[in-house]
Design a protein around this motif. Structure first.
Motif, PDB file in Angstrom:
ATOM      1  N   ALA A  62      13.835   3.795  36.634  1.00 15.63           N
ATOM      2  CA  ALA A  62      13.479   5.180  36.294  1.00 15.63           C
ATOM      3  C   ALA A  62      14.201   6.158  37.216  1.00 15.63           C
ATOM      4  CB  ALA A  62      11.965   5.368  36.383  1.00 15.63           C
ATOM      5  N   LEU A  63      14.238   5.855  38.512  1.00 16.38           N
ATOM      6  CA  LEU A  63      14.935   6.720  39.467  1.00 16.38           C
ATOM      7  C   LEU A  63      16.414   6.823  39.122  1.00 16.38           C
ATOM      8  CD1 LEU A  63      13.238   5.501  42.749  1.00 16.38           C
ATOM      9  CD2 LEU A  63      13.314   7.886  42.005  1.00 16.38           C
ATOM     10  N   LEU A  64      17.045   5.673  38.861  1.00 13.88           N
ATOM     11  CA  LEU A  64      18.473   5.672  38.560  1.00 13.88           C
ATOM     12  C   LEU A  64      18.759   6.483  37.296  1.00 13.88           C
ATOM     13  CD1 LEU A  64      21.188   4.582  39.576  1.00 13.88           C
ATOM     14  CD2 LEU A  64      20.875   2.622  38.040  1.00 13.88           C
ATOM     15  N   SER A  65      17.892   6.357  36.283  1.00 16.17           N
ATOM     16  CA  SER A  65      18.112   7.104  35.032  1.00 16.17           C
ATOM     17  C   SER A  65      18.013   8.606  35.265  1.00 16.17           C
ATOM     18  CB  SER A  65      17.118   6.656  33.956  1.00 16.17           C
ATOM     19  OG  SER A  65      15.806   7.144  34.206  1.00 16.17           O
ATOM     20  N   VAL A  66      17.054   9.031  36.084  1.00 18.27           N
ATOM     21  CA  VAL A  66      16.896  10.460  36.370  1.00 18.27           C
ATOM     22  C   VAL A  66      18.067  10.974  37.205  1.00 18.27           C
ATOM     23  CG1 VAL A  66      15.502  12.189  37.590  1.00 18.27           C
ATOM     24  CG2 VAL A  66      14.383  10.471  36.147  1.00 18.27           C
ATOM     25  N   TRP A  67      18.457  10.213  38.229  1.00 21.66           N
ATOM     26  CA  TRP A  67      19.558  10.664  39.104  1.00 21.66           C
ATOM     27  C   TRP A  67      20.864  10.787  38.304  1.00 21.66           C
ATOM     28  CZ3 TRP A  67      15.322  11.000  41.437  1.00 21.66           C
ATOM     29  CH2 TRP A  67      15.197  11.370  42.765  1.00 21.66           C
ATOM     30  N   GLN A  68      21.074   9.886  37.346  1.00 23.58           N
ATOM     31  CA  GLN A  68      22.283   9.960  36.525  1.00 23.58           C
ATOM     32  C   GLN A  68      22.199  11.106  35.521  1.00 23.58           C
ATOM     33  OE1 GLN A  68      22.806   5.929  35.043  1.00 23.58           O
ATOM     34  NE2 GLN A  68      23.854   5.297  36.905  1.00 23.58           N
ATOM     35  N   ASP A  69      21.043  11.288  34.901  1.00 22.37           N
ATOM     36  CA  ASP A  69      20.864  12.408  33.960  1.00 22.37           C
ATOM     37  C   ASP A  69      20.987  13.739  34.692  1.00 22.37           C
ATOM     38  OD1 ASP A  69      20.481  10.578  31.966  1.00 22.37           O
ATOM     39  OD2 ASP A  69      18.319  10.901  31.761  1.00 22.37           O
ATOM     40  N   ALA A 127      24.517  14.780  35.350  1.00 25.17           N
ATOM     41  CA  ALA A 127      25.189  15.332  34.163  1.00 25.17           C
ATOM     42  C   ALA A 127      24.637  16.703  33.792  1.00 25.17           C
ATOM     43  CB  ALA A 127      25.031  14.374  32.988  1.00 25.17           C
ATOM     44  N   ASP A 128      23.327  16.920  34.017  1.00 24.23           N
ATOM     45  CA  ASP A 128      22.682  18.182  33.636  1.00 24.23           C
ATOM     46  C   ASP A 128      21.475  18.427  34.537  1.00 24.23           C
ATOM     47  OD1 ASP A 128      21.486  20.386  32.530  1.00 24.23           O
ATOM     48  OD2 ASP A 128      21.001  19.438  30.603  1.00 24.23           O
ATOM     49  N   PRO A 129      21.649  19.205  35.612  1.00 19.18           N
ATOM     50  CA  PRO A 129      20.557  19.431  36.572  1.00 19.18           C
ATOM     51  C   PRO A 129      19.315  20.079  35.971  1.00 19.18           C
ATOM     52  CG  PRO A 129      22.672  20.124  37.497  1.00 19.18           C
ATOM     53  CD  PRO A 129      22.909  19.851  36.044  1.00 19.18           C
ATOM     54  N   THR A 130      19.452  20.743  34.811  1.00 17.11           N
ATOM     55  CA  THR A 130      18.276  21.419  34.219  1.00 17.11           C
ATOM     56  C   THR A 130      17.300  20.426  33.601  1.00 17.11           C
ATOM     57  OG1 THR A 130      19.296  21.777  32.039  1.00 17.11           O
ATOM     58  CG2 THR A 130      19.692  23.460  33.721  1.00 17.11           C
ATOM     59  N   ILE A 131      17.666  19.147  33.572  1.00 18.70           N
ATOM     60  CA  ILE A 131      16.756  18.119  33.042  1.00 18.70           C
ATOM     61  C   ILE A 131      15.468  18.082  33.864  1.00 18.70           C
ATOM     62  CG2 ILE A 131      17.616  16.161  34.440  1.00 18.70           C
ATOM     63  CD1 ILE A 131      16.928  15.804  30.731  1.00 18.70           C
ATOM     64  N   ILE A 132      15.558  18.428  35.148  1.00 21.87           N
ATOM     65  CA  ILE A 132      14.379  18.340  36.029  1.00 21.87           C
ATOM     66  C   ILE A 132      13.318  19.355  35.621  1.00 21.87           C
ATOM     67  CG2 ILE A 132      13.549  18.402  38.405  1.00 21.87           C
ATOM     68  CD1 ILE A 132      15.470  16.040  37.648  1.00 21.87           C
ATOM     69  N   SER A 133      13.713  20.595  35.421  1.00 13.82           N
ATOM     70  CA  SER A 133      12.713  21.595  35.015  1.00 13.82           C
ATOM     71  C   SER A 133      12.171  21.291  33.626  1.00 13.82           C
ATOM     72  CB  SER A 133      13.318  23.007  35.053  1.00 13.82           C
ATOM     73  OG  SER A 133      14.348  23.148  34.094  1.00 13.82           O
ATOM     74  N   ARG A 134      13.034  20.773  32.739  1.00 11.95           N
ATOM     75  CA  ARG A 134      12.603  20.504  31.369  1.00 11.95           C
ATOM     76  C   ARG A 134      11.651  19.321  31.278  1.00 11.95           C
ATOM     77  NH1 ARG A 134      16.967  19.095  28.407  1.00 11.95           N
ATOM     78  NH2 ARG A 134      18.596  19.488  29.939  1.00 11.95           N
ATOM     79  N   GLU A 135      11.798  18.353  32.193  1.00 11.72           N
ATOM     80  CA  GLU A 135      10.925  17.176  32.142  1.00 11.72           C
ATOM     81  C   GLU A 135       9.753  17.254  33.123  1.00 11.72           C
ATOM     82  OE1 GLU A 135      12.337  13.190  31.936  1.00 11.72           O
ATOM     83  OE2 GLU A 135      14.078  13.703  30.709  1.00 11.72           O
ATOM     84  N   THR A 136       9.675  18.324  33.911  1.00  9.96           N
ATOM     85  CA  THR A 136       8.552  18.445  34.848  1.00  9.96           C
ATOM     86  C   THR A 136       7.252  18.637  34.076  1.00  9.96           C
ATOM     87  OG1 THR A 136       9.840  19.273  36.725  1.00  9.96           O
ATOM     88  CG2 THR A 136       7.533  19.929  36.630  1.00  9.96           C
ATOM     89  N   GLY A 150      10.454  28.683  38.825  1.00  6.64           N
ATOM     90  CA  GLY A 150      11.527  29.481  38.234  1.00  6.64           C
ATOM     91  C   GLY A 150      12.882  29.244  38.871  1.00  6.64           C
ATOM     92  N   GLU A 151      12.880  28.677  40.094  1.00  4.98           N
ATOM     93  CA  GLU A 151      14.128  28.423  40.811  1.00  4.98           C
ATOM     94  C   GLU A 151      14.587  26.971  40.730  1.00  4.98           C
ATOM     95  OE1 GLU A 151      16.126  30.642  42.301  1.00  4.98           O
ATOM     96  OE2 GLU A 151      14.812  32.227  41.568  1.00  4.98           O
ATOM     97  N   LEU A 152      13.843  26.118  39.991  1.00  8.06           N
ATOM     98  CA  LEU A 152      14.195  24.698  39.942  1.00  8.06           C
ATOM     99  C   LEU A 152      15.613  24.475  39.425  1.00  8.06           C
ATOM    100  CD1 LEU A 152      11.076  22.671  38.695  1.00  8.06           C
ATOM    101  CD2 LEU A 152      12.057  22.761  40.989  1.00  8.06           C
ATOM    102  N   ASP A 153      15.981  25.176  38.347  1.00 11.57           N
ATOM    103  CA  ASP A 153      17.326  24.989  37.789  1.00 11.57           C
ATOM    104  C   ASP A 153      18.391  25.366  38.811  1.00 11.57           C
ATOM    105  OD1 ASP A 153      16.336  24.063  35.419  1.00 11.57           O
ATOM    106  OD2 ASP A 153      16.702  25.900  34.286  1.00 11.57           O
ATOM    107  N   GLY A 154      18.189  26.478  39.491  1.00 13.01           N
ATOM    108  CA  GLY A 154      19.155  26.916  40.498  1.00 13.01           C
ATOM    109  C   GLY A 154      19.243  25.948  41.662  1.00 13.01           C
ATOM    110  N   PHE A 155      18.073  25.476  42.115  1.00 13.82           N
ATOM    111  CA  PHE A 155      18.044  24.550  43.251  1.00 13.82           C
ATOM    112  C   PHE A 155      18.786  23.264  42.915  1.00 13.82           C
ATOM    113  CE2 PHE A 155      16.199  20.836  45.315  1.00 13.82           C
ATOM    114  CZ  PHE A 155      16.363  21.155  46.645  1.00 13.82           C
ATOM    115  N   TYR A 156      18.454  22.650  41.762  1.00 12.48           N
ATOM    116  CA  TYR A 156      19.071  21.364  41.424  1.00 12.48           C
ATOM    117  C   TYR A 156      20.538  21.507  41.033  1.00 12.48           C
ATOM    118  CZ  TYR A 156      14.905  18.710  42.257  1.00 12.48           C
ATOM    119  OH  TYR A 156      13.851  18.113  42.893  1.00 12.48           O
ATOM    120  N   THR A 157      20.899  22.630  40.423  1.00 11.00           N
ATOM    121  CA  THR A 157      22.314  22.851  40.094  1.00 11.00           C
ATOM    122  C   THR A 157      23.148  22.898  41.370  1.00 11.00           C
ATOM    123  OG1 THR A 157      21.789  24.014  38.045  1.00 11.00           O
ATOM    124  CG2 THR A 157      23.951  24.447  39.013  1.00 11.00           C
ATOM    125  N   GLU A 158      22.656  23.627  42.366  1.00  7.38           N
ATOM    126  CA  GLU A 158      23.402  23.736  43.622  1.00  7.38           C
ATOM    127  C   GLU A 158      23.367  22.422  44.402  1.00  7.38           C
ATOM    128  OE1 GLU A 158      24.025  26.591  47.508  1.00  7.38           O
ATOM    129  OE2 GLU A 158      22.678  27.222  45.906  1.00  7.38           O
TER     130      GLU A 158
END
Length: 319
Positions: free
Chosen positions: A224-231, A234-243, A258-266
């Motif tokens: 599960a960790l590996l799948s999330v880290w790889q996704d 490819a697209d850091p916004t997956i974290i906010s969308r799946e939270t 509100g800053e999750l996308d910015g944090f993970y993108t950077e």
């Protein structure tokens, strides 16, 4: 009466069967309370739960307490980089996944633009013997300088306050607090260029005997960790969308969510996360880093990574 004994015996047998097929919940020792930096981990936990993993977590005040909880058997899997404990303890602790790399940022007042200029100058760090102290040691070794007096202020956010108040000329900050101080006063501070580091800041570790006895649970979690880290790579916004809005991250203040996308993108762009979970490259980098930092004894070229990492779950997930 005999019939009652039969019912009791049958109930006991059913209870035993249920116990046999239902594993104990995986007990996870976090080294801090849930925050934006743990959002990706909780997304992975949700994916693992969907694949049948039962778990519970406890937030400890710091990494040392999480390590002790694993050593005592109170918890199963913990957060941290317990290299000193691995070498000195008789318990066979092993890392199974690199959660994040050591990506810290030297920040100094505007007159400094390069790490070499800090030779002989004081620096403010988190704690004596802690991560930022180790980073300062390695900077001295790699750059060929010697910092002046070291002062200690726990918490990146507290060091931002001290810098803004003019109480220090240089410090080492994490990603979010580096962004915070530059956003607030970029005319007063510079982020100094830093060499690349593949070594682990946070990793998942457990007792090797426990890992082998609970390999099915461990494999579900690592996959599960590996799948999330790889996704996420490819697209850091997956974290906010799946939270999960009802989970511990979903309960954080709206301004943080509100800053999750910015944090993970950077963070992804800055190389904070290895989409391959670290593995052998991280293990070797860890031995070199933590030896230079004074937390491991010996020559890193002669140390065996398998004395510190157990790579089978990550290898299996990668296939």
């Amino acid at each position: 009466m005999h019939f009652g004994k039969y019912i009791a015996a049958t109930a006991l047998a059913i209870s035993t069967m249920v116990t046999a097929v239902t594993a104990e919940p995986l007990k996870i020792a976090l080294a801090e309370t849930p925050s934006d930096e743990l959002a990706a981990f909780f997304v992975a936990l949700d994916r693992a739960k969907a694949n049948g993993l039962d778990y519970e977590w406890t937030a400890f005040a710091d990494e040392e307490l999480a390590i002790q909880a694993i050593l005592s058997g109170q918890m199963d899997i913990g957060f941290g980089t317990p290299y000193a404990a691995m070498q000195r303890s008789k318990a066979p602790l092993r890392i199974i996944f690199q959660l994040s790399k050591l990506k810290f940022f030297p920040v100094a007042v505007e007159e400094y633009t390069d790490l070499k200029q800090l030779d002989g100058h004081p620096i403010m760090l988190h704690s004596r013997g802690g991560g930022t102290d180790s980073i300062a040691n390695v900077i001295e070794e790699r750059i060929g300088i010697k910092f002046g007096e070291r002062s200690y202020v726990p918490g990146s956010s507290n060091r931002v306050v001290a810098m803004l108040a003019g109480q220090a000329e240089a410090t080492i900050l994490d990603l979010s607090n580096k962004n915070k101080i530059i956003a607030e006063a970029d005319d007063r501070f510079n982020v100094l260029p830093m060499f690349d580091v593949d070594a682990s800041d946070e990793a998942l570790f457990a007792n090797l005997d426990w890992i082998k006895e609970n390999s099915e649970q461990v494999d579900i979690l690592v996959s599960a960790l590996l799948s999330v880290w790889q996704d996420m790579s490819a697209d850091p916004t997956i974290i906010s969308r799946e939270t999960n809005p009802d989970g511990p991250i979903g309960q954080l203040p709206a301004e943080i969510l509100g800053e999750l996308d910015g944090f993970y993108t950077e963070a992804v762009a800055g190389g904070l996360y290895d989409p391959n979970g670290g593995g052998r490259k991280a293990a070797q980098a860890d031995l070199e880093w933590y030896t230079a930092a004074g937390q491991l004894d010996g020559n890193p070229a002669e140390l065996n990574i398998e004395d510190f990492w157990y790579l089978a779950p990550l290898d299996a997930a990668a296939k």
